[in-house]
Each structure stands twice: as structure tokens, then as C-alpha cells.
Design a protein around this motif. Sequence first.
Motif, short mmCIF file in Angstrom:
data_model
loop_
_atom_site.label_atom_id
_atom_site.label_comp_id
_atom_site.label_asym_id
_atom_site.label_seq_id
_atom_site.Cartn_x
_atom_site.Cartn_y
_atom_site.Cartn_z
N THR A 62 9.23 7.17 -13.78
CA THR A 62 10.28 6.35 -13.16
C THR A 62 10.08 6.34 -11.65
O THR A 62 9.30 7.13 -11.11
CB THR A 62 11.69 6.90 -13.47
OG1 THR A 62 11.81 8.20 -12.87
CG2 THR A 62 11.93 7.00 -14.96
N THR A 63 10.80 5.44 -10.99
CA THR A 63 10.74 5.42 -9.53
C THR A 63 11.35 6.68 -8.94
O THR A 63 10.94 7.14 -7.88
CB THR A 63 11.48 4.18 -8.99
OG1 THR A 63 12.80 4.15 -9.54
CG2 THR A 63 10.74 2.90 -9.38
N SER A 134 20.06 6.10 -14.08
CA SER A 134 20.79 5.05 -13.39
C SER A 134 20.19 3.69 -13.71
O SER A 134 19.05 3.59 -14.18
CB SER A 134 20.75 5.29 -11.87
OG SER A 134 19.42 5.17 -11.39
N LYS A 135 20.93 2.64 -13.46
CA LYS A 135 20.45 1.30 -13.77
C LYS A 135 19.24 0.90 -12.94
O LYS A 135 18.47 0.00 -13.32
CB LYS A 135 21.58 0.30 -13.57
CG LYS A 135 22.74 0.48 -14.56
CD LYS A 135 23.81 -0.57 -14.34
CE LYS A 135 24.95 -0.41 -15.34
NZ LYS A 135 26.02 -1.43 -15.14
N ASP A 136 19.09 1.56 -11.78
CA ASP A 136 17.95 1.22 -10.92
C ASP A 136 16.63 1.75 -11.47
O ASP A 136 15.56 1.25 -11.11
CB ASP A 136 18.18 1.79 -9.52
CG ASP A 136 19.37 1.13 -8.83
OD1 ASP A 136 19.67 -0.03 -9.18
OD2 ASP A 136 20.00 1.79 -7.97
N ASN A 137 16.72 2.78 -12.29
CA ASN A 137 15.50 3.37 -12.85
C ASN A 137 15.06 2.60 -14.10
O ASN A 137 15.85 2.36 -15.01
CB ASN A 137 15.73 4.84 -13.23
CG ASN A 137 15.73 5.73 -12.00
OD1 ASN A 137 15.03 5.46 -11.03
ND2 ASN A 137 16.53 6.79 -12.05
N ARG A 138 13.82 2.23 -14.10
CA ARG A 138 13.24 1.56 -15.27
C ARG A 138 12.12 2.46 -15.81
O ARG A 138 10.98 2.39 -15.35
CB ARG A 138 12.70 0.19 -14.91
CG ARG A 138 13.78 -0.78 -14.47
CD ARG A 138 13.20 -2.15 -14.17
NE ARG A 138 14.24 -3.10 -13.81
CZ ARG A 138 14.02 -4.36 -13.49
NH1 ARG A 138 12.77 -4.82 -13.49
NH2 ARG A 138 15.02 -5.17 -13.16
#
Length: 268
Positions: A62-63, A134-138
Motif C-alpha cells: 500500500t502507499t 483507510s479509503k486512501d489506501n489501495r
Amino acid sequence: MTKKHVLPIAVLTIVLFLSGCSGSTKQVAYFQNSDTISLAKSKVLYDAHIMPKDLLTITVSTTDQEAAVPFNLTVPTTTSAANRSSYGQALMQDYLVDNDGEIVYPVIGKIHVGGLTKKEAEMLIDEKIKPYMSKDNRPIVTVRMSNYKISVLGEVDKPGTMSVGNEKISILEALAQAGDLTIYGKRENVKLIREDAQGEKHIYKLNLNDANLINSPYYYLQQNDVVYVEPNKAKAQNSQIGSMTSIWFSATSILLSLSSLLYNIFKN
């Protein structure tokens, strides 16, 4: 019988001998009917399916690397130097698929992956871990089979067990890695021993002389498959399938011996 009959009899013997050799060579070539079949059915991209007792290596990227840490368990390795043990570079934790097709995955718990392809397992695990990020992590999930191997036994040049790094291998590739069949191997009756997800063993017969093998569901091997090449019944005689040079030398030797024997018999 007179002396004048000796040479014709000897020549006839050699002709019959070579005729038998010619007939036996027809069983050597692979895919003899390749120009008469359609390969449309072979247009399939093979994907291995996860089976019980498979070892899976699962990595999550993930980022935010901190968010992926709980899902990337590692096992420290030890190295020895001067009779001392120290920790080396950590390896990724392997997950053993149990008899029910499940693994125990960190944070999530049990996940049923048996029967899934690698891509299907990646998508399933991705859906399972998203609620913990979190929604930012893909997250990017990668699944690999750590113990994908097959065995080739019998009449091959280099029998043994081989690891398959790309999780895909055909019967021809396996035989090539085993050094191909010897001249004594039955090409029309190669046995494939396979265990299914329920633990039941099956034996399938493969004919390497038949090009329809490419369309067969057994053209690609599964993990833990065993390929057995049975020796032919006339193993000693079928050594004649060797080079034509050795055949002609043998024929000449037989001709000279037979001529000499018959000459000595009728000389007296």
C-alpha cells in the motif's frame, strides 16, 4: 542346401531384420497426426488452482506501508558464523492450506481459498482487508505458490522432482526438463498420477504420439502431479531405435557371422 543358397538366405534375414526396425520407429515420433487435428480447443490460458497442502506466500503493498505491516508477517532466518547464531534477512510467512481449503490469515482469521486461482485468491483477500484500511489506501495483494512441484519417473534421462516457478508447466515441458524419454519409454502410454482436492488419486493415460494431447485437459500439469513413463516390453530389442549407423553395423556383423557359419557347415 548348397553353398549358392547361403548368401540369399543371409540377405533375406537382414532384410527382415531391418523391416522390423522400420516398423518400430513409427512409435517414436510425437504428434504423428498433427496435420489432421484442430487446435482450437487448446486456446486456453491455464491458471493453477489452489489445493490442500499448498504453501502460499501472500504480500500486501500500500502507499502507507505501516497499514500493510499487520498483513505481511515475516519469519526471521538464522545464519551461523564461528559457532554463533544471528538473525538474517526476514522471509515472508508461508500459509499452509489445510484439508478444508482454508488458511489462517493475520487480522482476518480463516479464509477459504481452496479451488481458487491465484487471481481469485488475490481479489478475495483484497476485499477482506479493505475494511481495515483507510479509503486512501489501495492495497495490492500478491499470492504465490511456494511449493509448486511435479515429479517425472521411469524411462526418462533425468528422473526426479522439479520446482515450477511460474506455476504453469505442460507435460512436454516436464519431459524436456527430465531429459526426454529414453528409447525404451512407451510414448503411447505415459501415465499421469493426480490427486484431487478430496485426496482421491486418479491415473490418466497420455499418448504422446497423438497430437490431440494438446487439446487434453491433462496437457498442463497440476502441482504434485507424478508423470510415469513405462518401459516397453521388448526393451532390449528396441535399442534398435538408435542411430542407423549402429543398425547397419549390427546387420553387417550378423550377415558375416551367418555367412561364415553356413559356409563352414556346407564346406564339409
